[in-house]
Design a protein around this motif. Sequence first.
Motif, PDB file in Angstrom:
ATOM      1  N   LEU A   9      84.969  19.221 -30.175  1.00  0.00           N
ATOM      2  CA  LEU A   9      83.836  19.792 -29.430  1.00  0.00           C
ATOM      3  C   LEU A   9      84.327  20.581 -28.225  1.00  0.00           C
ATOM      4  O   LEU A   9      85.440  20.397 -27.751  1.00  0.00           O
ATOM      5  N   ASP A  10      83.458  21.463 -27.716  1.00  0.00           N
ATOM      6  CA  ASP A  10      83.751  22.175 -26.462  1.00  0.00           C
ATOM      7  C   ASP A  10      83.267  21.258 -25.323  1.00  0.00           C
ATOM      8  O   ASP A  10      82.094  21.265 -24.967  1.00  0.00           O
ATOM      9  N   VAL A  11      84.181  20.427 -24.801  1.00  0.00           N
ATOM     10  CA  VAL A  11      83.795  19.375 -23.860  1.00  0.00           C
ATOM     11  C   VAL A  11      84.123  19.742 -22.420  1.00  0.00           C
ATOM     12  O   VAL A  11      85.197  20.250 -22.129  1.00  0.00           O
ATOM     13  N   GLN A  12      83.186  19.496 -21.534  1.00  0.00           N
ATOM     14  CA  GLN A  12      83.452  19.565 -20.090  1.00  0.00           C
ATOM     15  C   GLN A  12      83.234  18.160 -19.549  1.00  0.00           C
ATOM     16  O   GLN A  12      82.106  17.662 -19.563  1.00  0.00           O
ATOM     17  N   LEU A  13      84.302  17.512 -19.113  1.00  0.00           N
ATOM     18  CA  LEU A  13      84.185  16.128 -18.664  1.00  0.00           C
ATOM     19  C   LEU A  13      83.874  16.093 -17.170  1.00  0.00           C
ATOM     20  O   LEU A  13      84.653  16.579 -16.353  1.00  0.00           O
ATOM     21  N   CYS A  14      82.705  15.551 -16.849  1.00  0.00           N
ATOM     22  CA  CYS A  14      82.283  15.433 -15.447  1.00  0.00           C
ATOM     23  C   CYS A  14      82.327  13.943 -15.090  1.00  0.00           C
ATOM     24  O   CYS A  14      81.397  13.191 -15.405  1.00  0.00           O
ATOM     25  N   TYR A  15      83.407  13.536 -14.474  1.00  0.00           N
ATOM     26  CA  TYR A  15      83.609  12.125 -14.115  1.00  0.00           C
ATOM     27  C   TYR A  15      82.500  11.654 -13.154  1.00  0.00           C
ATOM     28  O   TYR A  15      82.272  12.277 -12.106  1.00  0.00           O
ATOM     29  N   ALA A  16      81.827  10.567 -13.511  1.00  0.00           N
ATOM     30  CA  ALA A  16      80.751  10.019 -12.661  1.00  0.00           C
ATOM     31  C   ALA A  16      81.400   9.294 -11.487  1.00  0.00           C
ATOM     32  O   ALA A  16      81.765   8.119 -11.561  1.00  0.00           O
ATOM     33  N   MET A  17      81.543  10.016 -10.398  1.00  0.00           N
ATOM     34  CA  MET A  17      82.365   9.543  -9.283  1.00  0.00           C
ATOM     35  C   MET A  17      81.750   8.391  -8.510  1.00  0.00           C
ATOM     36  O   MET A  17      82.416   7.785  -7.675  1.00  0.00           O
ATOM     37  N   LYS A  18      80.505   8.037  -8.794  1.00  0.00           N
ATOM     38  CA  LYS A  18      79.922   6.860  -8.143  1.00  0.00           C
ATOM     39  C   LYS A  18      80.731   5.614  -8.502  1.00  0.00           C
ATOM     40  O   LYS A  18      80.727   4.639  -7.775  1.00  0.00           O
ATOM     41  N   ALA A  19      81.432   5.648  -9.641  1.00  0.00           N
ATOM     42  CA  ALA A  19      82.207   4.482 -10.076  1.00  0.00           C
ATOM     43  C   ALA A  19      83.386   4.218  -9.139  1.00  0.00           C
ATOM     44  O   ALA A  19      83.720   3.063  -8.850  1.00  0.00           O
ATOM     45  N   VAL A  71      70.434  20.652 -20.985  1.00  0.00           N
ATOM     46  CA  VAL A  71      69.591  19.472 -21.131  1.00  0.00           C
ATOM     47  C   VAL A  71      70.501  18.252 -20.951  1.00  0.00           C
ATOM     48  O   VAL A  71      71.700  18.322 -21.245  1.00  0.00           O
ATOM     49  N   GLN A  72      69.921  17.175 -20.426  1.00  0.00           N
ATOM     50  CA  GLN A  72      70.750  16.015 -20.091  1.00  0.00           C
ATOM     51  C   GLN A  72      70.092  14.725 -20.562  1.00  0.00           C
ATOM     52  O   GLN A  72      68.863  14.640 -20.627  1.00  0.00           O
ATOM     53  N   MET A  73      70.911  13.734 -20.879  1.00  0.00           N
ATOM     54  CA  MET A  73      70.414  12.369 -21.108  1.00  0.00           C
ATOM     55  C   MET A  73      71.465  11.376 -20.582  1.00  0.00           C
ATOM     56  O   MET A  73      72.638  11.722 -20.430  1.00  0.00           O
ATOM     57  N   HIS A  74      71.025  10.189 -20.261  1.00  0.00           N
ATOM     58  CA  HIS A  74      71.951   9.084 -19.913  1.00  0.00           C
ATOM     59  C   HIS A  74      71.141   7.823 -20.134  1.00  0.00           C
ATOM     60  O   HIS A  74      70.061   7.679 -19.571  1.00  0.00           O
ATOM     61  N   ILE A  75      71.640   6.916 -20.972  1.00  0.00           N
ATOM     62  CA  ILE A  75      70.775   5.799 -21.376  1.00  0.00           C
ATOM     63  C   ILE A  75      71.130   4.475 -20.724  1.00  0.00           C
ATOM     64  O   ILE A  75      70.370   3.518 -20.833  1.00  0.00           O
ATOM     65  N   GLY A  76      72.257   4.416 -20.046  1.00  0.00           N
ATOM     66  CA  GLY A  76      72.597   3.143 -19.403  1.00  0.00           C
ATOM     67  C   GLY A  76      74.098   3.012 -19.276  1.00  0.00           C
ATOM     68  O   GLY A  76      74.844   3.902 -19.663  1.00  0.00           O
ATOM     69  N   SER A  77      74.514   1.895 -18.716  1.00  0.00           N
ATOM     70  CA  SER A  77      75.918   1.695 -18.386  1.00  0.00           C
ATOM     71  C   SER A  77      76.440   0.443 -19.086  1.00  0.00           C
ATOM     72  O   SER A  77      75.662  -0.447 -19.446  1.00  0.00           O
ATOM     73  N   GLN A  78      77.772   0.377 -19.264  1.00  0.00           N
ATOM     74  CA  GLN A  78      78.427  -0.773 -19.894  1.00  0.00           C
ATOM     75  C   GLN A  78      77.869  -1.019 -21.300  1.00  0.00           C
ATOM     76  O   GLN A  78      77.505  -2.132 -21.668  1.00  0.00           O
ATOM     77  N   LEU A  79      77.824   0.060 -22.082  1.00  0.00           N
ATOM     78  CA  LEU A  79      77.417  -0.062 -23.487  1.00  0.00           C
ATOM     79  C   LEU A  79      78.654  -0.386 -24.309  1.00  0.00           C
ATOM     80  O   LEU A  79      79.680   0.289 -24.188  1.00  0.00           O
ATOM     81  N   PHE A 122      74.644  20.601 -23.369  1.00  0.00           N
ATOM     82  CA  PHE A 122      73.946  19.334 -23.570  1.00  0.00           C
ATOM     83  C   PHE A 122      74.834  18.262 -22.935  1.00  0.00           C
ATOM     84  O   PHE A 122      75.970  18.050 -23.364  1.00  0.00           O
ATOM     85  N   SER A 123      74.328  17.607 -21.893  1.00  0.00           N
ATOM     86  CA  SER A 123      75.076  16.514 -21.277  1.00  0.00           C
ATOM     87  C   SER A 123      74.610  15.201 -21.874  1.00  0.00           C
ATOM     88  O   SER A 123      73.423  14.869 -21.799  1.00  0.00           O
ATOM     89  N   VAL A 124      75.537  14.460 -22.464  1.00  0.00           N
ATOM     90  CA  VAL A 124      75.175  13.190 -23.103  1.00  0.00           C
ATOM     91  C   VAL A 124      75.365  11.996 -22.170  1.00  0.00           C
ATOM     92  O   VAL A 124      75.291  10.851 -22.590  1.00  0.00           O
ATOM     93  N   GLY A 139      76.345  23.415 -31.632  1.00  0.00           N
ATOM     94  CA  GLY A 139      77.012  24.630 -31.147  1.00  0.00           C
ATOM     95  C   GLY A 139      76.853  24.834 -29.644  1.00  0.00           C
ATOM     96  O   GLY A 139      76.746  25.973 -29.182  1.00  0.00           O
ATOM     97  N   LEU A 140      76.821  23.742 -28.903  1.00  0.00           N
ATOM     98  CA  LEU A 140      76.665  23.831 -27.444  1.00  0.00           C
ATOM     99  C   LEU A 140      77.896  23.261 -26.753  1.00  0.00           C
ATOM    100  O   LEU A 140      78.644  22.473 -27.338  1.00  0.00           O
ATOM    101  N   LYS A 141      78.075  23.636 -25.485  1.00  0.00           N
ATOM    102  CA  LYS A 141      79.068  22.947 -24.662  1.00  0.00           C
ATOM    103  C   LYS A 141      78.537  21.525 -24.436  1.00  0.00           C
ATOM    104  O   LYS A 141      77.343  21.336 -24.172  1.00  0.00           O
ATOM    105  N   ILE A 142      79.424  20.523 -24.580  1.00  0.00           N
ATOM    106  CA  ILE A 142      79.007  19.138 -24.396  1.00  0.00           C
ATOM    107  C   ILE A 142      79.587  18.610 -23.083  1.00  0.00           C
ATOM    108  O   ILE A 142      80.803  18.632 -22.873  1.00  0.00           O
ATOM    109  N   LEU A 143      78.684  18.177 -22.202  1.00  0.00           N
ATOM    110  CA  LEU A 143      79.147  17.546 -20.962  1.00  0.00           C
ATOM    111  C   LEU A 143      79.150  16.033 -21.152  1.00  0.00           C
ATOM    112  O   LEU A 143      78.211  15.477 -21.743  1.00  0.00           O
ATOM    113  N   LEU A 144      80.191  15.392 -20.655  1.00  0.00           N
ATOM    114  CA  LEU A 144      80.271  13.930 -20.673  1.00  0.00           C
ATOM    115  C   LEU A 144      80.317  13.471 -19.237  1.00  0.00           C
ATOM    116  O   LEU A 144      80.971  14.117 -18.412  1.00  0.00           O
TER     117      LEU A 144
END
Length: 435
Positions: free
Chosen positions: A51-61, A196-204, A233-235, A282-287
């Motif tokens: 995939l065309d991935v852009q990794l955006c580290y969730a820095m709150k961690a 578009v973005q989604m985030h369903i929870g943590s520690q899955l 699309f940010s997952v 066919g979108l850039k995927i943000l993680l």
Amino acid sequence: MHHFRYVGQKLHCESVDLAAVAQLHGTPTYVYSAQTVTDNYRRLTASLAGLDVQLCYAMKANSSLAVLRLLANLGAAFDLVSGGELRRVLAAGGSAARSVFAGVGKTEAEIKFALETGVFGFHVESEPELARINHVAGQLGRKAPIAIRINPDVDAKTHAKITTGKSENKFGIPLKAAAAAYDAAAKYPHLSIQGVQMHIGSQLTSAAPFIEAVEKIGPFVEQLKKTYGISYFSVGGGIGIVYQDALASGDAAWWNARPASDRPLTSEAYGAALTPLLAPLGLKILLEPGRFLVGNAGVLLSRVEYLKRGSGKNFLVLDAAMNDLVRPAMYEAHHELVPLLRDTSRPALKADLVGPICESGDCFAKDRTLQTVGEGELVAFMSAGAYGYTMASRYNTRPMPAEVLVAGSRFELVNARENFDAMLAGERIPGFLKT
Ligand code: LLP
């Protein structure tokens, strides 16, 4: 997998004897393994190589400048949730232009700062927020890049305080209202719909809820691509780590000994589950992974103050407390405690692991069995690299702990233990109390 293991009797982080770190910098101290963060980052990006991935580290961690710089050097951008976090990205030399700004309560000042800095996208959580971003962007004569967070209403089956994808949570816009929200966004002259973005929870710990969520909103994402030409699309984040067997899970053997059905989620399993669903878009995927990158890369070093033997109950009183690591008190989270000096000839000890803070909630674990340790000995809480220091406080006027980064045989203090002058610096006795 991680780089904390015993070399002979002594617990090491990479090639550094952790007792030497405690000797030099005291306790409580967080210690992070640069190689573990690097491995986690590389494995995750490799598992999504299709995939065309852009990794955006969730820095709150973990928003230590050293950790941010390490991740920026590896190519990461950032998922940030406040003006303060944006300042940290800039201070660490990270790329704001590839970072995203999330959160349900962005203030006008934060929006202005993010626009001036030129963030990649605002992840919008409500219709009033669309109006506010449009207003601020208009004042600056800019167009704000936005993506709307869709709440897919799936159950992430994680702790109630960290599940976010159910419709009763405060996050995002329900799927059935999302089309109207995008129509509203399209009418604002100073907004530019980018994703578009989604985030369903943590520690899955299983891929199933991620699959369910992507399948649920996939058709809507395709629609957005057609209607608005969105590019990403940010997952979200949420991949879990091992807490229960944390030390043992550092070795490949631990993973190989379990059948795939009984294995906590790995980056490979995550990538294998999501790549076929995401590639056709066919979108850039943000993680936005936070915990997965840094959680097993950190420990909290502590010293035993007392072993208080009671009738039927023992208490191991540590110099770390709930102000240093709040996860057990807040989420009933399990953090394994291991001695820095392993001595298998000693008897086992069953005790409650507690800190010195004056409330019963200051308890890391009840009736934990571990090797007997006594006054003055050193111990480490495993899997403390995520939501450890970032959630620490000064409760009981205890200073913020120190942080150390290890790389190979080198280690360096990257955040000094807070001193009392700094802690009191902003405080004043008001004139009207001075008699
Ligand atoms: N993206 C969004 C929009 C988020 O809200 C979060 C975390 C993440 C990404 C990163 O999630 P992660 O990959 O770290 O699971 N303090 C809690 C965890 C709170 C998570 C909040 N949101 C804990 O200690 O377990």
